[in-house]
Design a protein around this motif. Sequence first.
Motif, PDB file in Angstrom:
ATOM      1  N   ALA A  19       0.933  -1.210  -0.157  1.00 27.56           N
ATOM      2  CA  ALA A  19      -0.041   0.045  -0.217  1.00 27.56           C
ATOM      3  C   ALA A  19       0.838   1.295   0.101  1.00 27.56           C
ATOM      4  O   ALA A  19       0.534   2.248  -0.586  1.00 27.56           O
ATOM      5  CB  ALA A  19      -0.909  -0.139   1.396  1.00 27.56           C
ATOM      6  N   PHE A  20       2.082   1.277   0.546  1.00 31.03           N
ATOM      7  CA  PHE A  20       2.769   2.540   0.888  1.00 31.03           C
ATOM      8  C   PHE A  20       4.408   2.538   0.286  1.00 31.03           C
ATOM      9  O   PHE A  20       4.632   3.720   0.339  1.00 31.03           O
ATOM     10  CB  PHE A  20       2.776   2.910   2.355  1.00 31.03           C
ATOM     11  CG  PHE A  20       1.367   3.051   2.892  1.00 31.03           C
ATOM     12  CD1 PHE A  20       0.633   3.757   2.629  1.00 31.03           C
ATOM     13  CD2 PHE A  20       0.900   1.883   3.742  1.00 31.03           C
ATOM     14  CE1 PHE A  20      -0.546   4.267   3.182  1.00 31.03           C
ATOM     15  CE2 PHE A  20      -0.597   2.211   4.118  1.00 31.03           C
ATOM     16  CZ  PHE A  20      -1.134   3.227   4.101  1.00 31.03           C
ATOM     17  N   TYR A  21       4.927   1.618  -0.126  1.00 29.42           N
ATOM     18  CA  TYR A  21       6.227   1.470  -0.513  1.00 29.42           C
ATOM     19  C   TYR A  21       6.306   1.321  -2.229  1.00 29.42           C
ATOM     20  O   TYR A  21       5.837   0.465  -2.581  1.00 29.42           O
ATOM     21  CB  TYR A  21       6.922   0.340   0.253  1.00 29.42           C
ATOM     22  CG  TYR A  21       8.470   0.376   0.032  1.00 29.42           C
ATOM     23  CD1 TYR A  21       9.215   1.280   0.386  1.00 29.42           C
ATOM     24  CD2 TYR A  21       9.002  -0.578  -0.864  1.00 29.42           C
ATOM     25  CE1 TYR A  21      10.703   1.395   0.327  1.00 29.42           C
ATOM     26  CE2 TYR A  21      10.356  -0.984  -0.994  1.00 29.42           C
ATOM     27  CZ  TYR A  21      11.081   0.259  -0.462  1.00 29.42           C
ATOM     28  OH  TYR A  21      12.516   0.201  -0.836  1.00 29.42           O
ATOM     29  N   GLY A  22       6.877   2.229  -2.617  1.00 30.76           N
ATOM     30  CA  GLY A  22       6.859   2.657  -4.153  1.00 30.76           C
ATOM     31  C   GLY A  22       7.400   1.374  -4.897  1.00 30.76           C
ATOM     32  O   GLY A  22       6.690   0.924  -5.655  1.00 30.76           O
ATOM     33  N   PRO A  23       8.334   0.931  -4.596  1.00 29.42           N
ATOM     34  CA  PRO A  23       8.875   0.015  -5.310  1.00 29.42           C
ATOM     35  C   PRO A  23       8.200  -1.552  -5.256  1.00 29.42           C
ATOM     36  O   PRO A  23       7.843  -2.320  -6.287  1.00 29.42           O
ATOM     37  CB  PRO A  23      10.536  -0.468  -4.647  1.00 29.42           C
ATOM     38  CG  PRO A  23      10.814   0.823  -4.095  1.00 29.42           C
ATOM     39  CD  PRO A  23       9.634   1.461  -3.440  1.00 29.42           C
ATOM     40  N   THR A  24       7.647  -1.620  -3.865  1.00 26.98           N
ATOM     41  CA  THR A  24       6.701  -2.566  -3.982  1.00 26.98           C
ATOM     42  C   THR A  24       5.356  -2.443  -4.527  1.00 26.98           C
ATOM     43  O   THR A  24       4.707  -3.483  -5.351  1.00 26.98           O
ATOM     44  CB  THR A  24       6.387  -3.280  -2.504  1.00 26.98           C
ATOM     45  OG1 THR A  24       7.440  -3.226  -1.647  1.00 26.98           O
ATOM     46  CG2 THR A  24       5.304  -4.333  -2.320  1.00 26.98           C
ATOM     47  N   ILE A  25       4.802  -1.373  -4.731  1.00 29.03           N
ATOM     48  CA  ILE A  25       3.674  -0.963  -5.521  1.00 29.03           C
ATOM     49  C   ILE A  25       3.751  -1.321  -6.794  1.00 29.03           C
ATOM     50  O   ILE A  25       3.107  -1.796  -7.800  1.00 29.03           O
ATOM     51  CB  ILE A  25       3.172   0.519  -5.200  1.00 29.03           C
ATOM     52  CG1 ILE A  25       2.744   0.548  -3.632  1.00 29.03           C
ATOM     53  CG2 ILE A  25       2.130   0.989  -6.129  1.00 29.03           C
ATOM     54  CD1 ILE A  25       2.688   2.003  -3.180  1.00 29.03           C
ATOM     55  N   ALA A  26       5.140  -0.881  -7.399  1.00 29.83           N
ATOM     56  CA  ALA A  26       5.256  -1.180  -8.772  1.00 29.83           C
ATOM     57  C   ALA A  26       5.481  -2.504  -9.111  1.00 29.83           C
ATOM     58  O   ALA A  26       5.083  -2.728 -10.053  1.00 29.83           O
ATOM     59  CB  ALA A  26       6.741   0.090  -9.146  1.00 29.83           C
ATOM     60  N   ALA A  27       6.058  -3.320  -8.283  1.00 26.39           N
ATOM     61  CA  ALA A  27       6.461  -4.667  -8.462  1.00 26.39           C
ATOM     62  C   ALA A  27       5.051  -5.322  -8.808  1.00 26.39           C
ATOM     63  O   ALA A  27       4.736  -6.182  -9.299  1.00 26.39           O
ATOM     64  CB  ALA A  27       7.323  -5.114  -7.605  1.00 26.39           C
ATOM     65  N   ARG A  28       4.011  -4.873  -7.518  1.00 20.68           N
ATOM     66  CA  ARG A  28       2.799  -5.330  -7.697  1.00 20.68           C
ATOM     67  C   ARG A  28       2.011  -5.137  -8.931  1.00 20.68           C
ATOM     68  O   ARG A  28       1.222  -6.036  -9.338  1.00 20.68           O
ATOM     69  CB  ARG A  28       2.172  -5.102  -6.156  1.00 20.68           C
ATOM     70  CG  ARG A  28       0.940  -5.694  -6.132  1.00 20.68           C
ATOM     71  CD  ARG A  28       0.663  -7.193  -6.165  1.00 20.68           C
ATOM     72  NE  ARG A  28      -0.753  -7.748  -5.655  1.00 20.68           N
ATOM     73  CZ  ARG A  28      -1.783  -7.548  -6.222  1.00 20.68           C
ATOM     74  NH1 ARG A  28      -2.097  -6.820  -7.071  1.00 20.68           N
ATOM     75  NH2 ARG A  28      -2.796  -8.348  -5.614  1.00 20.68           N
ATOM     76  N   ALA A  29       2.021  -3.870  -9.438  1.00 25.03           N
ATOM     77  CA  ALA A  29       1.426  -3.683 -10.641  1.00 25.03           C
ATOM     78  C   ALA A  29       2.004  -4.284 -11.744  1.00 25.03           C
ATOM     79  O   ALA A  29       1.149  -4.722 -12.484  1.00 25.03           O
ATOM     80  CB  ALA A  29       1.310  -2.043 -10.614  1.00 25.03           C
ATOM     81  N   ASN A  30       3.101  -4.410 -11.813  1.00 31.85           N
ATOM     82  CA  ASN A  30       3.725  -5.114 -12.983  1.00 31.85           C
ATOM     83  C   ASN A  30       3.456  -6.718 -12.835  1.00 31.85           C
ATOM     84  O   ASN A  30       3.077  -7.216 -14.235  1.00 31.85           O
ATOM     85  CB  ASN A  30       5.260  -5.213 -13.194  1.00 31.85           C
ATOM     86  CG  ASN A  30       6.001  -5.631 -14.227  1.00 31.85           C
ATOM     87  OD1 ASN A  30       5.654  -5.165 -15.273  1.00 31.85           O
ATOM     88  ND2 ASN A  30       6.937  -6.391 -14.050  1.00 31.85           N
ATOM     89  N   ALA A  31       3.222  -7.067 -11.644  1.00 26.12           N
ATOM     90  CA  ALA A  31       2.837  -8.568 -11.800  1.00 26.12           C
ATOM     91  C   ALA A  31       1.220  -8.789 -11.943  1.00 26.12           C
ATOM     92  O   ALA A  31       1.098  -9.773 -12.890  1.00 26.12           O
ATOM     93  CB  ALA A  31       3.121  -9.136 -10.315  1.00 26.12           C
ATOM     94  N   GLU A  32       0.473  -7.709 -11.637  1.00 29.02           N
ATOM     95  CA  GLU A  32      -1.064  -7.708 -11.959  1.00 29.02           C
ATOM     96  C   GLU A  32      -1.035  -7.757 -13.586  1.00 29.02           C
ATOM     97  O   GLU A  32      -2.006  -8.370 -14.346  1.00 29.02           O
ATOM     98  CB  GLU A  32      -1.679  -6.559 -11.227  1.00 29.02           C
ATOM     99  CG  GLU A  32      -3.055  -6.639 -11.326  1.00 29.02           C
ATOM    100  CD  GLU A  32      -3.891  -5.611 -10.469  1.00 29.02           C
ATOM    101  OE1 GLU A  32      -4.878  -5.014 -11.076  1.00 29.02           O
ATOM    102  OE2 GLU A  32      -3.464  -5.473  -9.459  1.00 29.02           O
ATOM    103  N   LYS A  33      -0.425  -6.785 -14.171  1.00 31.48           N
ATOM    104  CA  LYS A  33      -0.320  -6.490 -15.617  1.00 31.48           C
ATOM    105  C   LYS A  33       0.080  -7.884 -16.287  1.00 31.48           C
ATOM    106  O   LYS A  33      -0.612  -8.142 -17.330  1.00 31.48           O
ATOM    107  CB  LYS A  33       0.511  -5.620 -15.899  1.00 31.48           C
ATOM    108  CG  LYS A  33       0.736  -5.099 -17.107  1.00 31.48           C
ATOM    109  CD  LYS A  33       1.582  -3.626 -17.822  1.00 31.48           C
ATOM    110  CE  LYS A  33       2.843  -4.480 -18.090  1.00 31.48           C
ATOM    111  NZ  LYS A  33       3.808  -3.448 -18.422  1.00 31.48           N
ATOM    112  N   ASN A  34       0.891  -8.766 -15.884  1.00 26.02           N
ATOM    113  CA  ASN A  34       1.361 -10.075 -16.374  1.00 26.02           C
ATOM    114  C   ASN A  34       0.470 -11.002 -15.690  1.00 26.02           C
ATOM    115  O   ASN A  34       1.035 -12.439 -15.877  1.00 26.02           O
ATOM    116  CB  ASN A  34       2.687 -10.064 -16.175  1.00 26.02           C
ATOM    117  CG  ASN A  34       3.464  -9.088 -16.961  1.00 26.02           C
ATOM    118  OD1 ASN A  34       3.346  -9.264 -18.227  1.00 26.02           O
ATOM    119  ND2 ASN A  34       4.123  -8.124 -16.331  1.00 26.02           N
TER     120      ASN A  34
END
Length: 73
Positions: A19-34
Amino acid sequence: MLEITAFTRAHDYGEHFKAFYGPTIAARANAEKNDLAEKFDVALEAFCDRWNRGTDEQARFEAEYLLAVGTKG
């Protein structure tokens, strides 16, 4: 070493990062995209379980950090 005791459950630590840590947010978004969001979430929960140094009732994590002090010369 920094002791992190703000989370009751170990998985709450991972949810905080999602929810709050930029690199984890980005990694989760990338995982969701794939179409890998579920696999990401399972891996993050496993990480939290592995590194929890507390109990089931009170999670505790340890983090090391480096403090550098510079002077203008």
